[in-house]
Design a protein around this motif. Structure first.
Motif, mmCIF file in Angstrom:
data_model
loop_
_atom_site.group_PDB
_atom_site.id
_atom_site.type_symbol
_atom_site.label_atom_id
_atom_site.label_comp_id
_atom_site.label_asym_id
_atom_site.label_seq_id
_atom_site.Cartn_x
_atom_site.Cartn_y
_atom_site.Cartn_z
ATOM 1 N N SER A 73 0.832 -1.191 0.000
ATOM 2 C CA SER A 73 0.000 0.000 0.000
ATOM 3 C C SER A 73 0.869 1.244 0.000
ATOM 4 N N PRO A 74 0.342 2.373 -0.469
ATOM 5 C CA PRO A 74 1.137 3.595 -0.561
ATOM 6 C C PRO A 74 1.742 4.024 0.766
ATOM 7 N N ASP A 75 1.019 3.799 1.885
ATOM 8 C CA ASP A 75 1.513 4.262 3.171
ATOM 9 C C ASP A 75 2.725 3.482 3.657
ATOM 10 N N ALA A 76 2.870 2.256 3.165
ATOM 11 C CA ALA A 76 3.963 1.417 3.641
ATOM 12 C C ALA A 76 5.325 2.017 3.311
ATOM 13 N N ASN A 77 5.443 2.672 2.178
ATOM 14 C CA ASN A 77 6.701 3.278 1.753
ATOM 15 C C ASN A 77 6.688 4.794 1.845
ATOM 16 N N ASP A 78 5.747 5.324 2.577
ATOM 17 C CA ASP A 78 5.611 6.771 2.712
ATOM 18 C C ASP A 78 6.188 7.206 4.057
ATOM 19 N N PRO A 79 7.313 7.908 4.051
ATOM 20 C CA PRO A 79 7.918 8.319 5.324
ATOM 21 C C PRO A 79 7.089 9.313 6.116
ATOM 22 N N THR A 80 6.079 9.902 5.474
ATOM 23 C CA THR A 80 5.243 10.877 6.171
ATOM 24 C C THR A 80 3.960 10.263 6.723
ATOM 25 N N SER A 81 3.802 8.956 6.545
ATOM 26 C CA SER A 81 2.511 8.336 6.876
ATOM 27 C C SER A 81 2.131 8.476 8.345
ATOM 28 N N GLY A 82 3.127 8.503 9.223
ATOM 29 C CA GLY A 82 2.810 8.601 10.647
ATOM 30 C C GLY A 82 2.850 10.008 11.198
ATOM 31 N N MET A 83 3.036 10.976 10.328
ATOM 32 C CA MET A 83 3.151 12.358 10.785
ATOM 33 C C MET A 83 1.806 12.937 11.187
ATOM 34 N N THR A 84 1.826 13.798 12.196
ATOM 35 C CA THR A 84 0.635 14.573 12.530
ATOM 36 C C THR A 84 0.489 15.708 11.518
ATOM 37 N N VAL A 85 -0.637 16.371 11.525
ATOM 38 C CA VAL A 85 -0.858 17.477 10.601
ATOM 39 C C VAL A 85 0.149 18.603 10.849
ATOM 40 N N GLU A 86 0.480 18.817 12.134
ATOM 41 C CA GLU A 86 1.455 19.856 12.450
ATOM 42 C C GLU A 86 2.829 19.510 11.881
ATOM 43 N N GLU A 87 3.248 18.259 12.052
ATOM 44 C CA GLU A 87 4.556 17.820 11.560
ATOM 45 C C GLU A 87 4.612 17.873 10.033
ATOM 46 N N LEU A 88 3.542 17.452 9.392
ATOM 47 C CA LEU A 88 3.504 17.451 7.931
ATOM 48 C C LEU A 88 3.559 18.870 7.390
#
Length: 262
Positions: A21-36
């Motif tokens: 899935s796209p999130d598996a290789n997405d380093p931003t997947s666990g970021m909060t809205v503030e962090e992103l």
């Protein structure tokens, strides 16, 4: 038997689907809205515009509502502009204006829409080298002028209003120059009524530009060739009254003027 194997394979297939899935290789997947948002804004400040655009798009996709989404929608306009995607910047600005007409920074969206349109205006080099002025499309200039005008009308006290007005003057001069180039073209080829109409348009719509004296001169010369002597005399009076010392006035008064072969 087949059904039993199918049941055994089904969890493996589901796991395989999850791992790709796209999130598996997405380093931003666990970021909060503030962090992103902070990551996207940092990329923007570091002039990594493509990366900033991707991050802002991810932010809005995951967190479509709230102040961070609004900031992303506003800042991505600038990112598109700096990345050379002016048309996308214009569309993004118009989207922000539609979604947030009362936002405290909506004037910035109006300004960036105008600035993006302004960049679509052909460069000065094109005017002097390869491109024939009669072949130029004046629509980007007109659109930019309209966009800046809306900003100034709606937000006269905006911090961007002064720059918008300065650019409007430049655009007005460019549009008048374009019209006069075509008027001279028509006059030279004997399309006298077309020349008059173009010159009259300049006189009526670009009154504060340096092109007006020549526009009046072209009208005088064309009226004379059309043997519309009363109109020629009246136009010459306007020219002499408003520009008594101009070279065009002196030339037309001597029976010469724009497009004259004498």
């Amino acid at each position: 038997m087949f059904a039993r194997y199918l049941l055994l394979l089904l969890p493996l297939l589901l796991l395989s689907g999850c791992s790709s899935s796209p999130d598996a290789n997405d380093p931003t997947s666990g970021m909060t809205v503030e962090e992103l948002y902070e990551e996207a804004h940092s990329e923007l400040e570091n002039k990594n515009y493509e990366s900033a655009i991707n991050l802002y798009e991810r932010l809005e996709s995951r967190f479509p509502y709230g102040p961070y989404a609004e900031r992303a929608q506003l800042e991505i306009i600038y990112a598109y502009y700096k990345y050379g995607e002016e048309e996308t910047a214009i569309l993004s600005a118009e989207r922000f204006i539609k979604l947030h007409p009362n936002h405290q920074h909506v004037d910035y969206a109006y300004y960036m829409r105008g600035l993006s349109s302004f960049r679509l205006e052909p460069s000065l080099l094109n005017r002097w080298f390869d491109q024939d002025m009669t072949e130029r499309d004046p629509r980007p200039s007109r659109e930019a002028f309209r966009h800046f005008s809306e900003l100034v009308e709606k937000f006269p006290n905006s911090q961007y209003a002064e720059d918008a007005v300065a650019r409007m003057y430049a655009l007005r001069d460019a549009l008048a120059e374009h019209e006069m180039h075509i008027a001279r073209y028509y006059l030279k080829r004997g399309a006298l009524i077309a020349a008059v109409n173009r010159a009259k348009h300049v006189v009526e719509n670009y009154q504060q530009t340096s092109e007006v004296p020549e526009a009046l001169g072209i009208m005088v010369r064309a009226y004379r060739q059309l043997e519309l002597n009363d109109l020629a005399t009246d136009t010459l009076k306007v020219l002499e009254l408003n520009y008594p010392d101009h070279d065009i006035t002196k030339a037309v008064s001597r029976g010469q003027g724009p497009g004259s072969s004498s």
